[in-house]
Design a protein around this motif. Structure first.
Motif, PDB file in Angstrom:
ATOM      1  N   ARG A 102       5.125   0.985  -4.949  1.00 29.43           N
ATOM      2  CA  ARG A 102       4.137   1.197  -6.036  1.00 29.43           C
ATOM      3  C   ARG A 102       4.626   0.948  -7.402  1.00 29.43           C
ATOM      4  N   ARG A 115      -5.998   0.683   4.521  1.00 27.64           N
ATOM      5  CA  ARG A 115      -4.553   0.764   4.063  1.00 27.64           C
ATOM      6  C   ARG A 115      -3.855   0.751   5.496  1.00 27.64           C
ATOM      7  N   ASP A 153      -1.348  -2.300   6.482  1.00 29.36           N
ATOM      8  CA  ASP A 153       0.219  -1.908   6.611  1.00 29.36           C
ATOM      9  C   ASP A 153       0.591  -2.200   8.243  1.00 29.36           C
ATOM     10  N   ARG A 197       0.262  -6.298   9.019  1.00 29.01           N
ATOM     11  CA  ARG A 197       0.997  -7.479   8.274  1.00 29.01           C
ATOM     12  C   ARG A 197       2.151  -8.095   9.109  1.00 29.01           C
TER      13      ARG A 197
HETATM   14  O1   DC Z   1       4.209   5.708   1.271  1.00 27.15           O
HETATM   15  P1   DC Z   1       3.281   5.169   0.337  1.00 27.15           P
HETATM   16  O2   DC Z   1       1.995   5.737   0.631  1.00 27.15           O
HETATM   17  O3   DC Z   1       3.753   5.520  -1.094  1.00 27.15           O
HETATM   18  O4   DC Z   1       3.406   3.617   0.198  1.00 27.15           O
HETATM   19  C1   DC Z   1       2.637   2.844  -0.636  1.00 27.15           C
HETATM   20  C2   DC Z   1       2.467   1.482   0.270  1.00 27.15           C
HETATM   21  O5   DC Z   1       3.815   0.722   0.174  1.00 27.15           O
HETATM   22  C3   DC Z   1       1.831   1.464   1.601  1.00 27.15           C
HETATM   23  O6   DC Z   1       0.621   1.188   1.581  1.00 27.15           O
HETATM   24  C4   DC Z   1       2.881   0.561   2.348  1.00 27.15           C
HETATM   25  C5   DC Z   1       3.841  -0.003   1.436  1.00 27.15           C
HETATM   26  N1   DC Z   1       5.336   0.539   2.158  1.00 27.15           N
HETATM   27  C6   DC Z   1       5.991  -0.297   2.911  1.00 27.15           C
HETATM   28  O7   DC Z   1       5.366  -1.339   3.219  1.00 27.15           O
HETATM   29  N2   DC Z   1       6.965  -0.048   3.464  1.00 27.15           N
HETATM   30  C7   DC Z   1       7.742   0.986   2.957  1.00 27.15           C
HETATM   31  N3   DC Z   1       8.989   1.186   3.393  1.00 27.15           N
HETATM   32  C8   DC Z   1       7.238   1.920   2.178  1.00 27.15           C
HETATM   33  C9   DC Z   1       5.867   1.877   1.718  1.00 27.15           C
END
Ligand code: DC
Length: 224
Positions: free
Chosen positions: A37, A178, A182, A185
């Motif tokens: 973030r 989202r 996630d 990918r």
């Molecule tokens: O947990 P969060 O919603 O604050 O995470 C924000 C974004 O960061 C989420 O959409 C995916 C990414 N993320 C990631 O790819 N790998 C992680 N270890 C933590 C978060």
């Protein structure tokens, strides 16, 4: 060191639950989503279009200093010396974080600091790829999930409480988008590690979820 990896989709309650469990056990709580973030926030405020300009994001990393500081037990994110913790929870930054997290160079850039935090501290680390990529040898791995509706309802309540002007339908559709981003990918997608314990919090209260995680940890390492 005892390392607990907690992965799962957005809004499953990972951060609030992990923060409480960590406080109760005296472990460090490390929110890796806040790292993505923070980078997304810097890119957005710097006028970079994350999805269209990945090369600009990658070169941004060369002059970025990201630090974590704990103030009163709460994780604060410092980007280039400024505390940006209060600005990284907006829907725009959530979408940006999901996009920036798909860039392999960004993930590689964060990996070393995530691993060294875990090697120096008893910790609960939460994210998407902690059990699969960041800490494959974690003592305990938990995959925390809940139905999309239950997760969206929690996120909606949080945003409304903060005074954000959002509708439940928008929060739900952003969340589904989202999750899809996630988990599909190419690099380190969200997925349950083979040796992770699945915990579904759809029908659990916050206290029940905390107790469940503490029991899992106690069973494995004897801490209560
Ligand atoms: O947990 P969060 O919603 O604050 O995470 C924000 C974004 O960061 C989420 O959409 C995916 C990414 N993320 C990631 O790819 N790998 C992680 N270890 C933590 C978060």
């Amino acid at each position: 060191m005892i390392n607990v990896a907690i992965d799962g989709p957005a809004g499953a309650g990972k951060s609030t639950i992990a923060r409480k469990v960590a406080a109760d056990l005296g472990y460090m709580y490390i929110d890796t989503g806040a790292m993505y973030r923070s980078l997304a926030y810097k890119a957005i405020t710097g006028g970079i279009s994350i999805s269209d300009e990945p090369m600009r994001v990658i070169s941004m990393l060369d002059d970025t200093a990201l630090d974590i500081k704990y103030i009163g037990g709460t994780q604060h994110m410092l980007c280039d010396g400024s505390d940006i913790t209060d600005y990284i929870r907006t829907p725009e930054v959530s979408a940006g974080a999901s996009a920036i997290a798909a860039i392999p160079e960004v993930r590689a850039w964060l990996l070393q600091s995530q691993r060294s935090l875990a090697s120096d501290n008893n910790c609960l680390m939460d994210g998407r790829d902690i059990g699969t990529v960041v800490l494959p040898f974690a003592n305990i791995k938990i995959f925390l999930t809940a139905s999309a509706e239950a997760r969206a309802k929690r996120r909606y309540d949080e945003l409304i409480l903060k005074g954000e002007d959002v509708t439940f339908e928008d929060v739900l559709s952003d969340m589904i988008k989202r999750d899809n981003n996630d988990s599909t990918r190419a690099c380190a997608p969200l997925k349950q590690a083979d040796d992770a314990i699945l915990v579904d919090t759809s029908d659990l209260s916050f206290d029940e979820s905390v107790a469940k995680i503490k029991n899992i940890i106690a069973d494995k390492v004897g801490d209560k």
